[in-house]
Structures are given as structure tokens and as C-alpha cells.
Motif scaffolding. Structure first.
Motif, PDB file in Angstrom:
ATOM      1  N   GLY A 125      51.517  36.944 -54.248  1.00  0.00           N
ATOM      2  CA  GLY A 125      50.645  35.907 -53.731  1.00  0.00           C
ATOM      3  C   GLY A 125      49.535  35.529 -54.700  1.00  0.00           C
ATOM      4  N   ASP A 126      49.219  34.219 -54.746  1.00  0.00           N
ATOM      5  CA  ASP A 126      48.235  33.724 -55.709  1.00  0.00           C
ATOM      6  C   ASP A 126      47.097  32.935 -55.067  1.00  0.00           C
ATOM      7  N   THR A 127      46.978  32.948 -53.743  1.00  0.00           N
ATOM      8  CA  THR A 127      45.950  32.116 -53.129  1.00  0.00           C
ATOM      9  C   THR A 127      44.549  32.500 -53.602  1.00  0.00           C
ATOM     10  N   ALA A 128      44.294  33.782 -53.736  1.00  0.00           N
ATOM     11  CA  ALA A 128      42.955  34.228 -54.144  1.00  0.00           C
ATOM     12  C   ALA A 128      42.616  33.723 -55.542  1.00  0.00           C
ATOM     13  N   ILE A 129      43.539  33.871 -56.479  1.00  0.00           N
ATOM     14  CA  ILE A 129      43.243  33.469 -57.855  1.00  0.00           C
ATOM     15  C   ILE A 129      43.135  31.952 -57.982  1.00  0.00           C
ATOM     16  N   VAL A 130      43.938  31.211 -57.212  1.00  0.00           N
ATOM     17  CA  VAL A 130      43.850  29.752 -57.236  1.00  0.00           C
ATOM     18  C   VAL A 130      42.487  29.286 -56.739  1.00  0.00           C
ATOM     19  N   LEU A 131      41.904  30.026 -55.817  1.00  0.00           N
ATOM     20  CA  LEU A 131      40.597  29.683 -55.267  1.00  0.00           C
ATOM     21  C   LEU A 131      39.447  30.337 -56.021  1.00  0.00           C
ATOM     22  N   GLY A 132      39.763  31.053 -57.100  1.00  0.00           N
ATOM     23  CA  GLY A 132      38.713  31.674 -57.904  1.00  0.00           C
ATOM     24  C   GLY A 132      38.063  32.865 -57.231  1.00  0.00           C
ATOM     25  N   LEU A 133      38.798  33.541 -56.360  1.00  0.00           N
ATOM     26  CA  LEU A 133      38.252  34.688 -55.629  1.00  0.00           C
ATOM     27  C   LEU A 133      38.696  35.993 -56.275  1.00  0.00           C
ATOM     28  N   HIS A 134      37.864  37.014 -56.120  1.00  0.00           N
ATOM     29  CA  HIS A 134      38.191  38.364 -56.600  1.00  0.00           C
ATOM     30  C   HIS A 134      37.991  39.327 -55.437  1.00  0.00           C
ATOM     31  N   PRO A 135      38.941  39.315 -54.504  1.00  0.00           N
ATOM     32  CA  PRO A 135      38.764  40.086 -53.268  1.00  0.00           C
ATOM     33  C   PRO A 135      38.782  41.587 -53.500  1.00  0.00           C
ATOM     34  N   GLU A 136      37.928  42.272 -52.773  1.00  0.00           N
ATOM     35  CA  GLU A 136      37.919  43.729 -52.815  1.00  0.00           C
ATOM     36  C   GLU A 136      38.903  44.316 -51.815  1.00  0.00           C
ATOM     37  N   GLN A 137      39.296  43.513 -50.816  1.00  0.00           N
ATOM     38  CA  GLN A 137      40.200  43.988 -49.770  1.00  0.00           C
ATOM     39  C   GLN A 137      41.297  42.959 -49.530  1.00  0.00           C
ATOM     40  N   THR A 138      42.479  43.447 -49.204  1.00  0.00           N
ATOM     41  CA  THR A 138      43.634  42.585 -48.984  1.00  0.00           C
ATOM     42  C   THR A 138      44.268  42.902 -47.633  1.00  0.00           C
ATOM     43  N   MET A 139      45.374  42.220 -47.372  1.00  0.00           N
ATOM     44  CA  MET A 139      46.113  42.470 -46.148  1.00  0.00           C
ATOM     45  C   MET A 139      46.562  43.926 -46.047  1.00  0.00           C
ATOM     46  N   HIS A 140      46.899  44.499 -47.176  1.00  0.00           N
ATOM     47  CA  HIS A 140      47.310  45.905 -47.187  1.00  0.00           C
ATOM     48  C   HIS A 140      46.182  46.805 -46.696  1.00  0.00           C
ATOM     49  N   ASP A 141      44.957  46.547 -47.142  1.00  0.00           N
ATOM     50  CA  ASP A 141      43.810  47.349 -46.707  1.00  0.00           C
ATOM     51  C   ASP A 141      43.547  47.169 -45.218  1.00  0.00           C
ATOM     52  N   LEU A 142      43.705  45.943 -44.743  1.00  0.00           N
ATOM     53  CA  LEU A 142      43.488  45.663 -43.319  1.00  0.00           C
ATOM     54  C   LEU A 142      44.436  46.488 -42.459  1.00  0.00           C
ATOM     55  N   PHE A 143      45.713  46.482 -42.830  1.00  0.00           N
ATOM     56  CA  PHE A 143      46.700  47.163 -42.002  1.00  0.00           C
ATOM     57  C   PHE A 143      46.729  48.669 -42.229  1.00  0.00           C
ATOM     58  N   SER A 144      46.149  49.125 -43.331  1.00  0.00           N
ATOM     59  CA  SER A 144      46.093  50.566 -43.602  1.00  0.00           C
ATOM     60  C   SER A 144      44.891  51.217 -42.927  1.00  0.00           C
ATOM     61  N   ALA A 145      43.910  50.423 -42.534  1.00  0.00           N
ATOM     62  CA  ALA A 145      42.701  50.960 -41.922  1.00  0.00           C
ATOM     63  C   ALA A 145      43.012  51.513 -40.534  1.00  0.00           C
TER      64      ALA A 145
END
Length: 405
Positions: free
Chosen positions: A189-209
Motif C-alpha cells: 500500500g502507498d496511500t501514506a507516502i502519496v499523501l506525504g505521511l510518515h505513520p507510526e502506526q498501521t492497520m497491523h498495529d491496530l489489529f495486534s493491539a
């Protein structure tokens, strides 16, 4: 086939769809085993004959019935008999290749009808959608649920992510709608980089919590873009995609629809797994095609698959990307080949590449560009009155006057 009971639902997730299976076919044993191994379906009973399933049906614990038949004489009477024992929606699997069987089934009030053989993903998709349709019918009148727009193309590199991210940022920015962009290209997935974002958390982190998923938790794991858009990025590592199950995604959409006005979904170029889960909740499917023969072929095959899945054609919005490029097919040729009219034409704008490299939505970099006007026109089509009309010299108005007809 004997009665079976599945293990308890996954903690923190919506329960599996409890299903009663009635009937038999040559491929039924393999399909039944595959259904038992899924985390979004609970096979509470399976038997060849309706008489053996009546107690289960009348118990009230079944939320969908999977009826498997050769569609010989009397099968419609069997459907009527099932109806006498339960109000749960019926999904029919028929080994009769006649298309008339599917029409008869739907006329008889069957929620979904599919021809055998079917892969388990398609059957699970039909069961989930039947359950959801029944729940929507029984929901409180006036209860607001967010609109889900899924952006899909079977062809990679055709502009799905650019269109999805610009559509979402326009909904959040210009339209002031509470908007979530979900990246379901789980491996790359490239949505974050296309929007110039550098996320610290992703969908994987959400579902692993630990713990269940609720609106507060979802908001805590989303990354905010300067347009006001919330973004839930794909996992950073391709191998983490396998940890994002269909049941977890279903729960994500349920929570998101109650928390946001708009949910825009970017996808991988495959019609299976996570994409089928997204289709289960999709209100508008934006299908991207370019004016090239290979893309046209792949989109045509995708439309055939969507038809087999009984996905409503009225929900499909055809978008022609890179319009007006030299050597491309005519708009009329594309529409005739696909049997669909184009909802929007998106121009081949050189500034889009510049915007991607700068990490800025192209429609935000130059709101008066032809590209921005096309995205604005698409947004207006999907959500009338959401954004202001494009300026006279931008967008669809000018594009449609040009030569790509």
C-alpha cells in the motif's frame, strides 16, 4: 453430514455469522471444511435433509441458511419449507448450470444465489452480505451510517491510489466531511507516502493491539492528514498482511461506518480476500480503467466476476483515467466494450507526478487544475452537494468538450 459446532468467536470481534447448511453436492465436503476453517462463518449445523435441521432453524440461533441443491423438481418447495422454520436469509448454491435457476431463486425471495463450483471466499461473501442486508432492514430508521466508496482496478499502476487519496482528501478538506481512507493494498500500500505521511502506526498495529475495536481505538491508530483526513495505512511489511483477517476487517468497517461520514478504500488489484470483505460494505465501487486494450480486458473480466458475485451494477462507477492520452482508445469504444457509461474522465496531468513526489494531493496542489476538476466532478457525482461546482475552466465541463469521445 452430521451436526457440528464451531469454537467461540474471536474476542473483541463481531461474532461469526451462524450458518445452517442444508443439502449436498459433489464439492460440498471440501466447501464445508473450508467454511469451518474461516473466522467469519460459524457452521452450527450441516445436514443433507431439511427434516434433520428443523430444530436448529427454529432455535433462532441461525442468521443465514446455505441451501445446496441440484435444482431438480421440488427445489422451490424446499425453499418455501425452509422459510416456514426460520426468517433467516437463504443463500442458494446450485449445481444446475441454468441461469434461469438463479432468476427463479431470487424471485422466490432467496437473498443470494450462486452456481457451483464456488471458492469459499465467494460463498462466505454471500453469507455475510445476506446477514448484513437483514440487519440493515431492521436498523433504526434515520440511523446515520458512513458511506463506503471502494476504489478498484484489476490493473496495477493505473492510478487507484492517486484517485482514492485525492477523492478522500477532497471529501475531508473541501466538503468538511469526517473521512477515513483505508489502505487495503495490504502488502504494498502507498496511500501514506502519496499523501506525504510518515505513520507510526498501521492497520497491523491496530489489529495486534489487545482488546476490542471501538471508535476511540480506531481514531487513536489513524494518522491525520493536514486536509483533516484520517488515514489507516497498510502494514509496513508484506508478511504482516496475513495477520489482517476478514473478520477483523468486517469489524473495522462496522466501527468506521458509525464514526465517519465517508470511508474511502484503496485496494490491491485482486478480487479476493480483503477486497471481497470491502465489497460487502461498499455503497459505491469506483472502477478505474485506462484507454488501453489490456486494461479493458482485465476490467471486463472483473465485471464478469462482480456479476457472478451478484454485486449490484447500479453501485459501479466507471472512471476513465489518463484520458486524452495519445494513441488511446476512444471513450465510446471503452464504454461499448464494458457496457457502462463513464462517470468521470480523469486527464493525464503531468503535475500529478510532481504532487506525488512532493507528498501532496494533486487536487490540493492546484485546486483549479483539470485533474482537480475531474476529482471534484467525481465527488459531486458520488455525493451531490458535497463540494462546490468546479470553476468554468476546470474539470469535467471542459474535459467533455475535448476530443476523447
Amino acid at each position: 453430514m452430521s451436526a457440528v459446532t464451531q469454537s467461540a468467536p474471536v474476542p473483541g470481534l463481531r461474532s461469526r455469522t451462524p450458518v445452517c447448511v442444508i443439502g449436498s453436492s459433489e464439492t460440498m465436503p471440501e466447501l464445508l471444511d473450508a467454511l469451518r476453517n474461516r473466522d467469519d462463518v460459524e457452521v452450527v449445523h450441516a445436514s443433507t435433509f431439511l427434516a434433520d435441521a428443523t430444530d436448529t432453524l427454529e432455535s433462532g440461533g441461525v442468521e443465514a441458511v446455505l441451501y445446496v441443491t441440484h435444482a431438480g423438481p421440488g427445489w422451490l418447495d424446499e425453499v418455501a419449507s425452509i422459510r416456514e422454520h426460520t426468517s433467516a436469509p437463504v443463500v442458494l448454491l446450485s449445481s444446475n448450470e441454468s441461469g434461469a435457476v438463479l432468476d427463479q431463486a431470487l424471485d422466490a425471495g432467496v437473498a443470494e444465489a450462486l452456481l457451483l463450483p464456488q471458492v469459499v471466499e465467494n460463498v462466505a461473501f454471500a453469507l455475510r452480505r445476506a446477514r448484513r442486508s437483514r440487519e440493515d432492514e431492521g436498523s433504526v430508521v434515520g440511523a446515520a451510517l458512513g458511506n463506503v466508496t471502494t476504489v478498484f482496478s484489476p490493473k496495477g499502476g493505473i492510478g487507484k491510489t492517486v484517485i482514492a487519496s485525492n477523492l478522500a482528501s477532497m471529501l475531508a478538506g473541501e466538503a468538511k466531511r469526517r473521512t477515513l481512507l483505508v489502505d487495503l493494498d495490504l502488502q504494498f500500500g502507498d496511500t501514506a507516502i502519496v499523501l506525504g505521511l510518515h505513520p507510526e502506526q498501521t492497520m497491523h498495529d491496530l489489529f495486534s493491539a489487545p482488546g476490542g475495536l471501538d471508535p476511540q481505538k480506531l481514531a487513536g491508530y489513524a494518522t491525520r492528514h493536514e486536509s483533516g483526513l484520517d488515514v489507516l495505512p497498510a502494514p509496513l511489511r508484506p508478511q504482516d498482511a496475513d495477520l489482517v483477517s476478514d473478520a477483523k476487517l468486517a469489524r473495522l468497517f462496522e466501527v468506521a461506518r458509525g464514526s465517519y461520514d465517508e470511508i474511502v478504500v484503496d485496494t490491491a488489484p485482486f478480487l479476493h480476500g480483503s477486497i471481497l470483505t470491502a465489497l460487502d460494505y461498499t455503497d459505491d465501487l469506483v472502477l478505474i480503467c485506462s484507454a488501453e486494450v489490456p486494461a479493458l480486458k482485465d476490467v471486463r473480466l472483473s465485471l464478469n466476476t462482480l456479476q457472478l458475485l451478484a454485486f449490484p451494477e447500479e453501485k459501479i462507477r466507471l472512471v476513465l483515467n489518463h484520458a486524452h492520452g495519445d494513441g488511446g482508445l476512444k471513450r465510446s469504444d471503452v464504454e461499448d466494450a464494458l457496457g457502462l457509461k463513464a462517470t468521470a474522465l480523469v486527464p493525464n496531468d503531468r503535475d500529478v507526478s510532481k504532487a506525488i513526489n512532493r507528498g501532496v494531493p494533486a487536487s490540493q496542489l492546484d485546486p483549479k487544475s483539470e485533474f482537480a476538476g475531474a476529482i471534484r466532478g467525481l465527488t459531486q457525482t458520488l455525493h451531490p452537494h458535497a463540494v462546490s461546482a468546479p470553476a468554468p475552466e476546470a474539470g469535467l465541463g471542459r474535459l467533455l468538450k475535448r476530443s476523447w469521445r
